[in-house]
Design a protein around this motif. Structure first.
Motif, PDB file in Angstrom:
ATOM      1  N   HIS A 330      23.093  40.861   5.256  1.00  0.00           N
ATOM      2  CA  HIS A 330      24.105  40.166   6.231  1.00  0.00           C
ATOM      3  C   HIS A 330      24.650  40.679   7.429  1.00  0.00           C
ATOM      4  O   HIS A 330      24.203  40.411   8.280  1.00  0.00           O
ATOM      5  N   MET A 334      23.882  40.995  11.058  1.00  0.00           N
ATOM      6  CA  MET A 334      24.152  41.357  11.873  1.00  0.00           C
ATOM      7  C   MET A 334      24.261  42.573  13.488  1.00  0.00           C
ATOM      8  O   MET A 334      25.116  42.991  14.288  1.00  0.00           O
ATOM      9  N   GLU A 424      32.369  38.984   7.182  1.00  0.00           N
ATOM     10  CA  GLU A 424      33.339  38.350   7.998  1.00  0.00           C
ATOM     11  C   GLU A 424      34.304  39.563   9.069  1.00  0.00           C
ATOM     12  O   GLU A 424      34.459  39.508  10.023  1.00  0.00           O
ATOM     13  N   GLU A 427      32.358  41.534  11.346  1.00  0.00           N
ATOM     14  CA  GLU A 427      32.393  40.740  12.836  1.00  0.00           C
ATOM     15  C   GLU A 427      32.994  41.401  13.148  1.00  0.00           C
ATOM     16  O   GLU A 427      33.096  41.158  15.166  1.00  0.00           O
ATOM     17  N   GLU A 428      34.095  41.891  12.886  1.00  0.00           N
ATOM     18  CA  GLU A 428      35.269  42.231  13.278  1.00  0.00           C
ATOM     19  C   GLU A 428      35.191  43.403  14.364  1.00  0.00           C
ATOM     20  O   GLU A 428      35.710  44.117  14.965  1.00  0.00           O
ATOM     21  N   ILE A 430      33.083  45.053  14.352  1.00  0.00           N
ATOM     22  CA  ILE A 430      31.296  45.031  15.602  1.00  0.00           C
ATOM     23  C   ILE A 430      32.020  44.773  17.171  1.00  0.00           C
ATOM     24  O   ILE A 430      32.054  45.716  17.398  1.00  0.00           O
ATOM     25  N   LYS A 431      32.988  43.712  17.222  1.00  0.00           N
ATOM     26  CA  LYS A 431      33.471  43.530  18.312  1.00  0.00           C
ATOM     27  C   LYS A 431      34.369  45.072  18.448  1.00  0.00           C
ATOM     28  O   LYS A 431      34.701  45.144  19.974  1.00  0.00           O
TER      29      LYS A 431
END
Ligand SMILES: Cc1ncc(COP(=O)(O)O)c(C=O)c1O
Length: 458
Positions: A330, A334, A424, A427-428, A430-431
């Motif tokens: 995963h 990403m 999850e 994901e933050e 990366i942002k």
């Protein structure tokens, strides 16, 4: 199983609450911990991926075995059970119990080391290297060349470079080489497995030059899983048989039982050679304790004895490797740069590649470690220039070869929902990539500085 859900092959009987914290609280805790998660209180951590060492959930069978722990100083029944278990598994005659892996390292490498001596490994683990260097000896890592190609796909990137091994033997002379250490799986080399073919080659070279061949076998069951599933000729063999085949190639082994023995504490040293075992026994008695407990309670020895059987359960090993692989796949999809292919006990992220704006002198790995805690309460460890960096004569950092961050998965502790949570949080990460910043060290000790260093934000 025909379904694709990763199925934990166990039920949960006892639970431990996780205290939910906010990002604001975590900012405070991190500052108080000098930006070094080793100083965080575990209660302030949501998902603890600092290590897979000593953090396993024990089984009902292990807990009940602990109740029959015999706490006699000498000749305890617990010891006899553990000794038999280790003997049956490894085939080695002389077995010395220790309170954990590094105690066995200190005893064996303390005896074999000293100025002018050389140790060669696929990659020395940090405590292995520290124990060797502490004696004045030199520790040389010779992983196969492909191991430095982070995303390169190879089934056994933990292998030792055997051509280099032969040339080093020529360079240093066999009599100056104290031991060849094959670490399975290769923890500091990204947890990558070692093939049986490679172990056979190392063994043959050791025999040819009369060198001592030691297995650092703390993840031998996970390594056996990869051999059975990735190497030709092992499909019909059990994981335990594969491990036994590897032990038969070596002259001894060191094991931290805190990994593939599902124990919270413990370790051992097992040897073929009587003379060497006697020399080590002297040191064992001085620092660890009598030969039938070596710093362990009887109940701990019983837990290890049962754990050493449970770890080879095919359903457990399948779940273990699949679950870690799920996390790695995963993150990879990403766009998180990580060591591939995925391994057993951890996911290793290339922080230098994730944060190209942070120079190695500002420790990109430590920056990611701090971000993961801040954003998601996830605790993990830097395996880069904080852990392995050195200084030159003018105090300039000589960086490590890689700037990795390791997310180690404790055995049987977290569920698939916890793994999904970690995904999850990434994901933050990366942002908020661009806003991550480097750190400088404000306080450090000479040895194993990552455990106790203090940092400040740059
Ligand atoms: C490959 C390897 N060798 C040795 C050790 C040291 O074992 P311990 O932590 O039990 O002292 C570890 C611990 O993480 C390890 O991963």
């Amino acid at each position: 199983m025909k379904y694709k859900t990763i199925f934990e092959p166990f039920k949960i009987k006892t639970v431990e609450p996780i205290r939910i914290t906010t990002e604001k609280q975590r900012e405070h805790y991190l500052k108080k911990a000098h930006y070094n998660p080793f100083f965080l209180h575990s209660d302030d951590v949501l998902i603890d991926l600092l290590t897979d060492s000593g953090t396993s959930a024990m089984s009902a069978a292990q807990w009940s075995a602990m109740m029959s722990g015999d706490e006699s100083y000498a000749g305890a029944k617990s010891w006899l059970r553990l000794e038999k278990e280790i003997h049956d598994l490894t085939g080695f005659e002389f077995i010395l119990p220790t309170h954990q892996g590094r105690a066995a390292e200190r005893i064996l490498y303390g005896y074999l080391g000293g100025k002018g001596k050389v140790f060669i490994s696929n990659t020395h683990f940090d405590t292995t290297r520290a124990n060797i260097e502490f004696t004045g000896a030199t520790a040389i890592d010779i992983p196969m060349p492909e191991s430095s190609m982070i995303e390169f796909d190879h089934p056994f990137k933990g292998n030792m470079d055997t051509a280099k091994l032969e040339s080093l033997v020529e360079t240093y002379g066999a009599t100056n080489i104290s031991a060849i250490i094959l670490t399975v799986t290769n923890n500091s080399g990204g947890g990558q497995p070692v093939s049986m073919h490679n172990a056979r080659e190392v063994s043959a070279i050791c025999k040819k030059y009369k060198l001592l061949f030691i297995l650092d076998c703390c993840r031998i069951a996970e390594n056996s899983y990869f051999i059975r599933n990735r190497e030709k000729g092992f499909k019909s063999k059990s994981y335990r048989t594969i491990a036994q085949e590897m032990f038969a190639l070596a002259d001894g082994c060191i094991m931290s039982a805190k990994k593939d023995a599902f124990a919270n504490i413990g370790g051992f040293l097992a040897l073929k050679n009587k003379h060497l075992a006697e020399a080590c026994t002297n040191l064992l008695i001085i620092t660890e304790g009598f030969v039938t407990y070596g710093g362990l309670a009887g109940r701990d020895m019983d837990a290890i004895a049962v754990g050493l059987q449970e770890i080879f359960d095919p359903d457990y090993l399948h779940y273990r490797i699949s679950s870690t692989g799920y996390l790695a796949d995963h993150l990879h999809k990403m766009g998180i740069p990580l060591i591939m292919p995925s391994v057993g006990h951890a996911v290793y992220i290339d922080a230098a590649k994730l944060y190209p704006h942070i120079p190695v002198q500002e420790y990109p790995g430590q920056a990611l470690v701090c971000e993961l805690y801040l954003k998601g309460g996830i605790r993990c460890v830097e395996i880069g220039s904080v852990m392995f960096g050195k200084y030159d004569a003018r105090g300039k950092l000589i960086p490590a070869s890689k700037e990795l961050v390791r997310l180690a998965i404790p055995r049987r502790v977290y569920t698939q929902s916890h793994i999904d949570y970690v995904i999850e949080v990434f994901e933050e990460i990366i942002k908020a990539k661009e806003s991550a910043h480097g750190l400088r060290i404000t306080h450090e000790l000479e040895l194993l500085r990552h455990f106790t260093a203090h940092f400040e934000k740059i």
